[in-house]
Structure formats: structure tokens, C-alpha cells
Scaffold this motif. Structure first.
Motif, PDB file in Angstrom:
ATOM      1  N   VAL A  88       0.828  -1.208   0.000  1.00  0.00           N
ATOM      2  CA  VAL A  88       0.000   0.000   0.000  1.00  0.00           C
ATOM      3  C   VAL A  88       0.864   1.261   0.000  1.00  0.00           C
ATOM      4  O   VAL A  88       0.467   2.291  -0.557  1.00  0.00           O
ATOM      5  CB  VAL A  88      -0.991   0.003   1.176  1.00  0.00           C
ATOM      6  CG1 VAL A  88      -2.054  -1.067   0.968  1.00  0.00           C
ATOM      7  CG2 VAL A  88      -0.305  -0.185   2.510  1.00  0.00           C
ATOM      8  N   GLU A  93       1.690   1.714  -3.566  1.00  0.00           N
ATOM      9  CA  GLU A  93       0.520   2.230  -4.288  1.00  0.00           C
ATOM     10  C   GLU A  93       0.385   3.745  -4.084  1.00  0.00           C
ATOM     11  O   GLU A  93       0.112   4.486  -5.031  1.00  0.00           O
ATOM     12  CB  GLU A  93      -0.750   1.528  -3.795  1.00  0.00           C
ATOM     13  CG  GLU A  93      -2.019   2.018  -4.471  1.00  0.00           C
ATOM     14  CD  GLU A  93      -3.283   1.404  -3.889  1.00  0.00           C
ATOM     15  OE1 GLU A  93      -4.350   2.053  -3.980  1.00  0.00           O
ATOM     16  OE2 GLU A  93      -3.211   0.281  -3.349  1.00  0.00           O
ATOM     17  N   ALA A  94       0.593   4.177  -2.853  1.00  0.00           N
ATOM     18  CA  ALA A  94       0.491   5.601  -2.555  1.00  0.00           C
ATOM     19  C   ALA A  94       1.619   6.392  -3.222  1.00  0.00           C
ATOM     20  O   ALA A  94       1.401   7.489  -3.754  1.00  0.00           O
ATOM     21  CB  ALA A  94       0.510   5.825  -1.045  1.00  0.00           C
ATOM     22  N   ALA A  98      -5.557  11.442   1.610  1.00  0.00           N
ATOM     23  CA  ALA A  98      -6.039  10.098   1.298  1.00  0.00           C
ATOM     24  C   ALA A  98      -6.008   9.238   2.550  1.00  0.00           C
ATOM     25  O   ALA A  98      -5.202   9.457   3.456  1.00  0.00           O
ATOM     26  CB  ALA A  98      -5.178   9.471   0.204  1.00  0.00           C
ATOM     27  N   VAL A 155      -5.809   5.081   3.293  1.00  0.00           N
ATOM     28  CA  VAL A 155      -5.560   3.789   2.640  1.00  0.00           C
ATOM     29  C   VAL A 155      -5.554   2.699   3.707  1.00  0.00           C
ATOM     30  O   VAL A 155      -4.754   2.742   4.637  1.00  0.00           O
ATOM     31  CB  VAL A 155      -4.202   3.800   1.889  1.00  0.00           C
ATOM     32  CG1 VAL A 155      -3.985   2.464   1.180  1.00  0.00           C
ATOM     33  CG2 VAL A 155      -4.139   4.952   0.892  1.00  0.00           C
ATOM     34  N   CYS A 173      -5.210   1.662  -7.486  1.00  0.00           N
ATOM     35  CA  CYS A 173      -6.515   2.228  -7.149  1.00  0.00           C
ATOM     36  C   CYS A 173      -6.409   3.695  -6.737  1.00  0.00           C
ATOM     37  O   CYS A 173      -7.193   4.531  -7.184  1.00  0.00           O
ATOM     38  CB  CYS A 173      -7.148   1.405  -6.026  1.00  0.00           C
ATOM     39  SG  CYS A 173      -8.768   1.975  -5.498  1.00  0.00           S
ATOM     40  N   LEU A 174      -5.437   4.019  -5.884  1.00  0.00           N
ATOM     41  CA  LEU A 174      -5.336   5.393  -5.396  1.00  0.00           C
ATOM     42  C   LEU A 174      -4.982   6.357  -6.527  1.00  0.00           C
ATOM     43  O   LEU A 174      -5.491   7.480  -6.570  1.00  0.00           O
ATOM     44  CB  LEU A 174      -4.299   5.483  -4.270  1.00  0.00           C
ATOM     45  CG  LEU A 174      -4.248   6.837  -3.545  1.00  0.00           C
ATOM     46  CD1 LEU A 174      -5.598   7.184  -2.942  1.00  0.00           C
ATOM     47  CD2 LEU A 174      -3.173   6.820  -2.464  1.00  0.00           C
ATOM     48  N   ARG A 189     -10.335   2.764   0.322  1.00  0.00           N
ATOM     49  CA  ARG A 189      -9.604   3.899  -0.227  1.00  0.00           C
ATOM     50  C   ARG A 189     -10.502   5.125  -0.218  1.00  0.00           C
ATOM     51  O   ARG A 189     -11.631   5.078  -0.708  1.00  0.00           O
ATOM     52  CB  ARG A 189      -9.145   3.633  -1.670  1.00  0.00           C
ATOM     53  CG  ARG A 189      -8.285   2.389  -1.870  1.00  0.00           C
ATOM     54  CD  ARG A 189      -6.898   2.563  -1.305  1.00  0.00           C
ATOM     55  NE  ARG A 189      -6.036   1.445  -1.632  1.00  0.00           N
ATOM     56  CZ  ARG A 189      -5.949   0.316  -0.912  1.00  0.00           C
ATOM     57  NH1 ARG A 189      -6.692   0.156   0.171  1.00  0.00           N
ATOM     58  NH2 ARG A 189      -5.116  -0.649  -1.278  1.00  0.00           N
TER      59      ARG A 189
END
Length: 291
Positions: A40, A43-44, A127, A129, A141-142, A208
Motif C-alpha cells: 500500500v 501504491e500511494a 487520502a 488507505v 486504485c489510489l 480507499r
């Protein structure tokens, strides 16, 4: 609307995957060869996040260690000429000052965990997460959500949603669907775990979020909801009275790694996406299944 900061609530006890999480934080359980928290974080970072905020609890110090330098390990790898391993560690290393940690002293729910990050987030959109939910896709996704948010007004909120079977809607936070533009739509109401047969849609709120800082004022006085905890969905319902919420049906395969079946499924799915592992894994699975 630029999103610079992301909050990762990592204070949970991981009771659904005991006894693995008795001494090991759920977020450090590995999917193939990386801990959940690394996925994650990556991802961020791919989405352009600059500041990573972890809301931790007791016995979670190993998460902080994971994002720190380990001089002994670096020195040992260098002495043994293991350059590939050194490069992997360097890629995962955050920049100095890009990571912050704060404590949630009691397990009072997701909403309370987000509220604990208020002073670090400050007065800007951010955000959220959830580390035990992975989405297998490129772009992540983010990043999809932030691209959507960039086209909206300054005081807009965005949530990732996923269709679930109609007979299971009572297990999720569900949103109503208003005006739609492709994969994005205006959220027309939200309800946490609606009674069977009363859900406004089959679109569940997933792990999210992009939220405006006004959510903190609501969380400060938010009463306890489902499970006796301060629910983030309840606070979002309050914020929706004065600000717009949008839902995004993201592209990708979501894995609930907080459950044992979801955790096992994620390991297989992520391994099959690795060219160096795919062929061997399929061969082993066929042997196991007697094919």
C-alpha cells in the motif's frame, strides 16, 4: 485539488487471522515476498503521495523499523557483494522526513484512527488507505482516484466502490448512486451495513478514500456507531450534508487480506503476476491437485 498526504491506519489487532497476528502486526504479513504495508505504501507513492502517515498502536514498532535504514543489513549485503538485494532495499526506502508515526492509544475504530492523524495532515485534503485491502492493477486504485479528484471541485470527496452480491450488502457500507459519468458518479447517500433488502445499491465502500480536512471536526464529536466504534462512514454521512461525495468504480482485483481466505487468494494472485514465479507455481498447484 492536489493530494500530498496519505493516512494508513495500522493499529488494528488483526483478530481475523489469529494466531499469526498474536505477536506479528497484520500489516507485516507477507504477500509473496513483501509485507502488506509495503504494497500500500508503493501504491500511494505511485499515486504521487509525498508524506506517509501511519497511525499505529502497541506492538507495531516493527512497521516503523521496516521503513528505516538497517545499517547492519546494508553493511552485510555490501560485504557479500549482494548488489541486487541492496537495490531492492534502496527502492523501498522513503526519503528522509517523508514518513510520520502517531499512536491510537485505544481501539476505538477507523474514524478515531483517522482523527488521530489530524495535526499531521493539517488543513488540506488527504487520502486514507487501509493496508489490509490490496488492489491488483496498474495504475493502482489510489492513482485512479487522484486522477478523478483532479477534475473535481476543491471541496470534493472521493471514495472507491466495488459491486458486491445483493444478498451481502448488509455486511458493508453502501452508497446510493446519483448522476453518473463513466466510472464516476455522485454519491446519493451512504448507509453503514443496511438491513437486508434496504440497500440503496450494491456498491460497497472499500478501503480507499480522499477526504477534505473538515472531516476532522465531525470526527471530534462523532458518537460511537456499529460495533461500539467511531465509524468513518458515519462521519462521511455528516460531511456529505455540506460537501460533495463522488464514487469511483476502480479497475483492478481487490483482495481482503484481513481474512484467511482473502490472504491466501492474494498470495496466489500476486505470485501468478510474477513472470519468474508463475510457471513454477502452476506446476506445483497441478501436482498438489493431482493433475
Amino acid at each position: 485539488m492536489k493530494i500530498r498526504k496519505a493516512v494508513f491506519p495500522v493499529a488494528g489487532l488483526g483478530t481475523r487471522v489469529l494466531p499469526a497476528t498474536k505477536a506479528m502486526p497484520k500489516e507485516m504479513l507477507t504477500i509473496v515476498d513483501k509485507p502488506l504495508i509495503q504494497y500500500v505504501y508503493d501504491e500511494a507513492r505511485e499515486a504521487g503521495i509525498e508524506h506517509f502517515i501511519f497511525v499505529t498502536g502497541r506492538n507495531k514498532n516493527v512497521i516503523e523499523d521496516h521503513f528505516d535504514k538497517m545499517f547492519e543489513l546494508d553493511a552485510t549485503l555490501a560485504a557479500r557483494g549482494k548488489k541486487a538485494e541492496q537495490e531492492i532495499l534502496a527502492q523501498n526506502q522513503p526519503e528522509a522526513g517523508a514518513v510520520s508515526f502517531t499512536r491510537q492509544q485505544a481501539p476505538l475504530g477507523l474514524g478515531h484512527a483517522v482523527w488521530c492523524a489530524r495535526d499531521i495532515v493539517g488543513n488540506e485534503p488527504f487520502a486514507v488507505v487501509l493496508p489490509d485491502e490490496l488492489v491488483l492493477n496498474t495504475p493502482g486504485c489510489l492513482k485512479q482516484m487522484i486522477e478523478t479528484a483532479s477534475k473535481l471541485g476543491e471541496k470534493s470527496n472521493v471514495i472507491a466502490v466495488e459491486a458486491v452480491p445483493d444478498h451481502l450488502t448488509h455486511q458493508y457500507g453502501i452508497c446510493g448512486v446519483g448522476k453518473r459519468t463513466g466510472k464516476m458518479f455522485e454519491v446519493d447517500g451512504m448507509v453503514e451495513k443496511p438491513a437486508k433488502g434496504t440497500a440503496p445499491s450494491n456498491l460497497s465502500i472499500t478501503g480507499r478514500y480522499i477526504l477534505q480536512p473538515e472531516i476532522f471536526k465531525i470526527l471530534e464529536t462523532q458518537e460511537r456507531g456499529a460495533g461500539g466504534e467511531i465509524q468513518l462512514t458515519d462521519a462521511m454521512i455528516g460531511l456529505a450534508k455540506s460537501q460533495k461525495f463522488y464514487g469511483v468504480e476502480f479497475e483492478g482485483e481487490r483482495h481482503d487480506c484481513g481474512s484467511k481466505p482473502g490472504f491466501l487468494r492474494a498470495n496466489i494472485a500476486y505470485a501468478l503476476k510474477r513472470p519468474e514465479l508463475r510457471e513454477g507455481l502452476i506446476a506445483e498447484m497441478k501436482k498438489y491437485l493431482g493433475q
